[in-house]
Design a protein around this motif. Structure first.
Motif, mmCIF file in Angstrom:
data_model
loop_
_atom_site.group_PDB
_atom_site.id
_atom_site.type_symbol
_atom_site.label_atom_id
_atom_site.label_comp_id
_atom_site.label_asym_id
_atom_site.label_seq_id
_atom_site.Cartn_x
_atom_site.Cartn_y
_atom_site.Cartn_z
ATOM 1 N N PRO A 60 -44.142 -15.726 -23.604
ATOM 2 C CA PRO A 60 -43.934 -14.727 -22.543
ATOM 3 C C PRO A 60 -44.412 -13.326 -22.928
ATOM 4 C CG PRO A 60 -41.825 -15.379 -23.492
ATOM 5 C CD PRO A 60 -42.876 -16.239 -24.113
ATOM 6 N N GLU A 61 -44.679 -13.111 -24.208
ATOM 7 C CA GLU A 61 -45.111 -11.779 -24.661
ATOM 8 C C GLU A 61 -46.631 -11.655 -24.696
ATOM 9 O OE1 GLU A 61 -44.590 -7.869 -25.847
ATOM 10 O OE2 GLU A 61 -43.147 -9.256 -25.012
ATOM 11 N N CYS A 62 -47.305 -12.614 -25.298
ATOM 12 C CA CYS A 62 -48.766 -12.494 -25.470
ATOM 13 C C CYS A 62 -49.557 -13.560 -24.700
ATOM 14 C CB CYS A 62 -49.124 -12.555 -26.942
ATOM 15 S SG CYS A 62 -48.850 -14.175 -27.684
ATOM 16 N N ASN A 63 -48.862 -14.508 -24.101
ATOM 17 C CA ASN A 63 -49.473 -15.565 -23.304
ATOM 18 C C ASN A 63 -50.276 -16.580 -24.134
ATOM 19 O OD1 ASN A 63 -49.318 -16.573 -20.712
ATOM 20 N ND2 ASN A 63 -51.334 -15.771 -20.143
ATOM 21 N N GLU A 64 -50.028 -16.631 -25.440
ATOM 22 C CA GLU A 64 -50.671 -17.623 -26.311
ATOM 23 C C GLU A 64 -49.929 -18.957 -26.208
ATOM 24 O OE1 GLU A 64 -53.366 -17.442 -28.529
ATOM 25 O OE2 GLU A 64 -53.784 -15.546 -27.509
ATOM 26 N N LYS A 65 -50.608 -20.027 -26.574
ATOM 27 C CA LYS A 65 -50.007 -21.353 -26.574
ATOM 28 C C LYS A 65 -48.936 -21.413 -27.675
ATOM 29 C CE LYS A 65 -51.075 -26.168 -27.391
ATOM 30 N NZ LYS A 65 -52.080 -27.137 -27.790
ATOM 31 N N ILE A 66 -47.793 -22.030 -27.328
ATOM 32 C CA ILE A 66 -46.695 -22.161 -28.292
ATOM 33 C C ILE A 66 -46.813 -23.517 -28.971
ATOM 34 C CG2 ILE A 66 -44.189 -22.328 -28.563
ATOM 35 C CD1 ILE A 66 -43.904 -20.378 -26.274
ATOM 36 N N ILE A 67 -46.818 -23.473 -30.313
ATOM 37 C CA ILE A 67 -46.895 -24.691 -31.108
ATOM 38 C C ILE A 67 -45.612 -24.798 -31.913
ATOM 39 C CG2 ILE A 67 -48.133 -25.860 -32.967
ATOM 40 C CD1 ILE A 67 -50.619 -24.243 -32.110
ATOM 41 N N GLY A 68 -45.004 -25.971 -31.929
ATOM 42 C CA GLY A 68 -43.784 -26.164 -32.703
ATOM 43 C C GLY A 68 -42.716 -26.869 -31.901
ATOM 44 N N ARG A 69 -41.480 -26.519 -32.179
ATOM 45 C CA ARG A 69 -40.338 -27.171 -31.530
ATOM 46 C C ARG A 69 -40.434 -27.074 -30.012
ATOM 47 N NH1 ARG A 69 -35.994 -23.839 -34.405
ATOM 48 N NH2 ARG A 69 -35.493 -23.545 -32.213
ATOM 49 N N ILE A 70 -39.831 -28.046 -29.369
ATOM 50 C CA ILE A 70 -39.897 -28.112 -27.915
ATOM 51 C C ILE A 70 -39.125 -26.965 -27.246
ATOM 52 C CG2 ILE A 70 -37.892 -29.618 -27.561
ATOM 53 C CD1 ILE A 70 -39.738 -31.154 -25.540
ATOM 54 N N ASP A 71 -38.086 -26.440 -27.933
ATOM 55 C CA ASP A 71 -37.285 -25.369 -27.352
ATOM 56 C C ASP A 71 -37.733 -23.974 -27.800
ATOM 57 O OD1 ASP A 71 -36.456 -25.693 -29.965
ATOM 58 O OD2 ASP A 71 -34.342 -25.326 -29.518
ATOM 59 N N LYS A 95 -39.495 -20.486 -27.783
ATOM 60 C CA LYS A 95 -39.836 -19.639 -26.639
ATOM 61 C C LYS A 95 -40.986 -18.668 -26.915
ATOM 62 C CE LYS A 95 -35.152 -19.754 -24.831
ATOM 63 N NZ LYS A 95 -33.958 -19.004 -24.507
ATOM 64 N N PHE A 96 -41.214 -18.325 -28.172
ATOM 65 C CA PHE A 96 -42.259 -17.359 -28.533
ATOM 66 C C PHE A 96 -43.167 -17.948 -29.594
ATOM 67 C CE2 PHE A 96 -38.570 -14.979 -27.091
ATOM 68 C CZ PHE A 96 -39.128 -14.125 -26.143
ATOM 69 N N CYS A 97 -44.385 -17.450 -29.645
ATOM 70 C CA CYS A 97 -45.345 -17.992 -30.610
ATOM 71 C C CYS A 97 -45.101 -17.470 -32.021
ATOM 72 C CB CYS A 97 -46.771 -17.671 -30.160
ATOM 73 S SG CYS A 97 -47.177 -15.916 -30.192
ATOM 74 N N SER A 98 -44.427 -16.321 -32.156
ATOM 75 C CA SER A 98 -44.200 -15.740 -33.487
ATOM 76 C C SER A 98 -42.973 -14.834 -33.460
ATOM 77 C CB SER A 98 -45.419 -14.926 -33.923
ATOM 78 O OG SER A 98 -45.567 -13.781 -33.081
ATOM 79 N N ASP A 99 -42.514 -14.478 -34.666
ATOM 80 C CA ASP A 99 -41.402 -13.526 -34.777
ATOM 81 C C ASP A 99 -41.805 -12.164 -34.210
ATOM 82 O OD1 ASP A 99 -39.651 -15.320 -35.905
ATOM 83 O OD2 ASP A 99 -40.129 -14.749 -37.972
#
Length: 116
Positions: free
Chosen positions: A6-17, A19-23
């Protein structure tokens, strides 16, 4: 379906829940949401903190001490900024800034108290 940050619109990789791509994005998003967006709110909070620090600067004996209006004003205390008012059953009115308060006495003296 691909989730986007929701912040940078990049694809999220990792756990299904997740919410953000990075800290960094998570922190940026939360800082923006929690920012005091209005100067008035920030100024009131700063004034309350200053009043609290001033009341806290007095040494309390058994939870109370006495001082004068002049000493409070010299330290920069602003009597217009309090967080709550407490009225006892006898009708005595205490003015509080969080857990520290004051009671106006005669001859411009004030009793500073700490709520336990």
């Amino acid at each position: 379906m691909e989730k986007k940050c929701p912040e940078c619109n990049e694809k999220i990789i990792g756990r299904i829940d997740k919410k953000f791509c990075s800290d960094y994005c998570r922190n940026s998003h939360n800082n923006r949401l929690n920012k005091d967006s209005k100067n008035h709110i920030r100024n009131v909070n700063n004034r309350l903190r200053k009043n609290y620090r001033i009341l806290e600067s007095f040494s309390l004996t058994k939870g109370t001490t006495k001082t004068t209006r002049i000493k409070l004003l010299d330290k920069g205390f602003d009597f217009d900024y309090i967080t709550n008012i407490y009225t006892t059953q006898k009708g005595t009115i205490y003015y509080f800034v969080y857990d520290l308060g004051y009671l106006p006495l005669e001859n411009d003296f004030y009793m500073i108290v700490k709520r336990e």
